[in-house]
Design a protein around this motif. Structure first.
Motif, PDB file in Angstrom:
ATOM      1  N   TYR A 195       0.593  -1.007  -0.165  1.00 43.42           N
ATOM      2  CA  TYR A 195       0.066   0.464   0.072  1.00 43.42           C
ATOM      3  C   TYR A 195       1.725   1.229   0.163  1.00 43.42           C
ATOM      4  O   TYR A 195       0.033   2.127   0.283  1.00 43.42           O
ATOM      5  N   SER A 196       2.183   1.236  -0.215  1.00 40.17           N
ATOM      6  CA  SER A 196       2.979   2.269  -0.184  1.00 40.17           C
ATOM      7  C   SER A 196       3.028   2.729  -1.609  1.00 40.17           C
ATOM      8  O   SER A 196       3.742   3.855  -1.681  1.00 40.17           O
ATOM      9  N   CYS A 233      -2.379   1.496  -3.501  1.00 41.80           N
ATOM     10  CA  CYS A 233      -3.068   2.945  -2.254  1.00 41.80           C
ATOM     11  C   CYS A 233      -3.807   2.913  -2.606  1.00 41.80           C
ATOM     12  O   CYS A 233      -5.465   2.943  -1.780  1.00 41.80           O
ATOM     13  N   TRP A 234      -4.116   3.896  -3.857  1.00 45.05           N
ATOM     14  CA  TRP A 234      -5.280   4.492  -4.692  1.00 45.05           C
ATOM     15  C   TRP A 234      -6.318   3.515  -5.027  1.00 45.05           C
ATOM     16  O   TRP A 234      -7.551   3.899  -4.799  1.00 45.05           O
ATOM     17  N   GLN A 237      -6.736  -0.648  -1.788  1.00 47.83           N
ATOM     18  CA  GLN A 237      -7.183   0.083  -0.981  1.00 47.83           C
ATOM     19  C   GLN A 237      -8.849   0.220  -0.757  1.00 47.83           C
ATOM     20  O   GLN A 237      -9.671   0.409   0.049  1.00 47.83           O
ATOM     21  N   TRP A 293      -5.388   8.923   2.030  1.00 51.78           N
ATOM     22  CA  TRP A 293      -5.742   7.916   2.909  1.00 51.78           C
ATOM     23  C   TRP A 293      -4.157   7.955   3.593  1.00 51.78           C
ATOM     24  O   TRP A 293      -3.394   8.409   3.347  1.00 51.78           O
ATOM     25  N   GLN A 304      -1.466   7.407   6.401  1.00 47.05           N
ATOM     26  CA  GLN A 304      -0.718   6.320   6.615  1.00 47.05           C
ATOM     27  C   GLN A 304      -1.353   4.852   7.567  1.00 47.05           C
ATOM     28  O   GLN A 304      -1.868   5.853   8.605  1.00 47.05           O
TER      29      GLN A 304
END
Length: 323
Positions: free
Chosen positions: A27-28, A33-34, A37, A126, A128
Motif C-alpha cells: 500500500y506504500s 494505495c489509491w 485500498q 488516505w 498512513q
C-alpha cells in the motif's frame, strides 16, 4: 450503473491483501494505495463496488493512471474515471479524481491538457495505515523533530552540517527516517518537518498526507506553504508554516520556548484530525461515486468528446516531441 475498481491481471500482486489488512506493505505504492485500498475500505463500509481484473463492457470503471495506457478509449457505455495521483491526466477519461485541490482548477492542469478537461473530483488521500500515535507521556515536550520520507525529497538545507549544528545548539534532536518500514511509528515524535524546498514551489500534484498523519498521531506539523497544505491549514494553531530556512530556525526556537502554545497546538491538531480518519474519507468517496454513477453521454456528445480528446492527445504528443 455498476462501479468497478480496475486492477489489470498483469499488475495484480501475487497475493492480494486481506480486506481488513491496511498495513500491507505494498500500500506504500500509489497504484495499490489509491485503487485496491479504496475498494477494500468502501466494501467494508458497505458502499457498492466491485474489483475487476478485466475492463467491463459497461459501467463506471475507476483505475489508477498507471493502469490506464493512452490507448484505453471508453465506449458510450463505459465511464472511465482516472485516479490521477501525481501523474498526468488520461487523454480519454471522462472524469478524473485528484489528490490536490489545485488540480481541480484550470491553473492546475498543464496547458496542452486544457482543451477537454472533463470533471475533476478532489478527495483526500488516505492517511498512513497502522500508525503508532505519539506517547501521551511526552505531554508538551518539544525535542524530537522527525522527517518521514525519502532523503532525496528533502530540502538540501536540511541535510547540511549547519542544520545539525543548529539543532544541537538549541536542544533539539533531528531524525531523518528514510526507511518506509519505520514511517508508522510516531510514539517519540514531537514535531514532523516536511519541506521539499524553500523556493516557494506549490507542488500542485502532491497531497497533504504528511499533514494528516501528523494531526492523527498527535505530532505538531511543520511545513512549507505548498498548495495542499495551505488548503487544509486554517490558522497558526494547527501547524507551523515556514517560508524559508531562517524562518524555520526562528519558529522552532520560539515554539520550543512556549509550552503553552505547544499544548494548544496539540489540542487543535486533535480536533482537526477527525476530518482525515478513514471513515471520513470513505464518505468523500461514497459521495463521488453517487455522482459519477449518474454520468451519461448522448451519441452526439460522445462523438464530440472523442474528437476533442483525440485532438488534445495529439497536441500533447507534439508538444512533448518538440521538447
Amino acid at each position: 450503473m455498476n462501479v468497478y475498481f480496475y486492477l489489470p491481471e498483469d499488475q495484480k500482486p501475487a497475493q492480494l491483501p486481506a480486506q481488513t489488512d491496511f498495513t500491507w506493505k505494498d500500500y506504500s505504492l500509489g497504484k495499490y494505495c489509491w485503487g485496491l485500498q479504496t475498494y477494500n475500505r468502501l466494501q467494508l463500509a458497505g458502499v457498492p463496488c466491485e474489483l475487476t481484473h478485466t475492463l467491463p463492457d459497461e459501467g463506471v470503471i475507476i483505475a489508477h493512471r498507471a493502469f490506464l495506457p493512452d490507448s484505453v478509449i471508453p465506449t458510450r457505455k463505459q465511464v472511465l474515471v482516472c485516479i490521477q495521483a501525481d501523474w498526468s491526466r488520461h487523454p480519454f477519461a471522462q472524469l478524473h479524481i485528484c489528490q490536490n485541490m489545485a488540480q481541480t482548477k484550470m491553473s492546475g492542469i498543464p496547458r496542452p491538457e486544457r482543451f477537454a478537461t472533463g470533471e475533476t473530483y478532489f478527495v483526500h488521500h488516505w492517511p498512513q495505515p497502522g500508525m503508532t500515535p505519539r506517547d501521551p507521556a511526552r505531554d508538551n515536550t518539544f525535542e524530537n523533530i522527525y522527517y518521514f520520507g525519502l532523503a532525496e525529497n528533502l530540502a538540501p538545507e536540511l541535510k547540511s552540517d549547519d542544520w545539525l549544528q543548529f539543532m544541537e545548539e538549541n536542544g533539539l534532536k533531528w531524525h531523518l527516517e528514510s526507511s518506509p518500514a519505520n514511517w508508522r511509528d510516531y510514539s517519540q515524535v514531537d514535531g514532523v518537518l516536511f519541506a521539499r524546498d524553500f523556493t516557494g514551489k506549490k507542488h500542485i500534484n502532491k497531497p497533504a498526507s504528511k499533514l494528516f498523519n501528523a494531526w492523527i498521531t498527535g505530532a505538531i506539523p511543520i511545513c512549507t506553504p505548498e498548495s495542499a497544505y495551505v488548503d487544509e491549514i486554517e490558522n497558526d494553531t494547527q501547524a507551523v508554516v515556514i517560508n524559508n530556512y531562517d524562518d524555520l530556525k526562528a519558529k522552532l526556537v520560539a515554539l520550543k520556548n512556549d509550552p503553552d502554545r505547544i499544548r494548544n497546538m496539540q489540542q487543535q491538531g486533535a480536533v482537526k484530525a477527525k476530518q482525515y480518519y478513514p471513515e471520513a474519507i470513505v464518505q468523500e468517496w461514497a459521495a463521488i461515486l453517487e455522482t459519477v454513477k449518474q454520468y451519461r453521454m448522448s451519441r452526439g456528445q460522445y462523438a464530440a468528446f472523442i474528437a476533442k480528446r483525440s485532438f488534445s492527445w495529439l497536441l500533447c504528443k507534439c508538444v512533448r516531441w518538440l521538447r
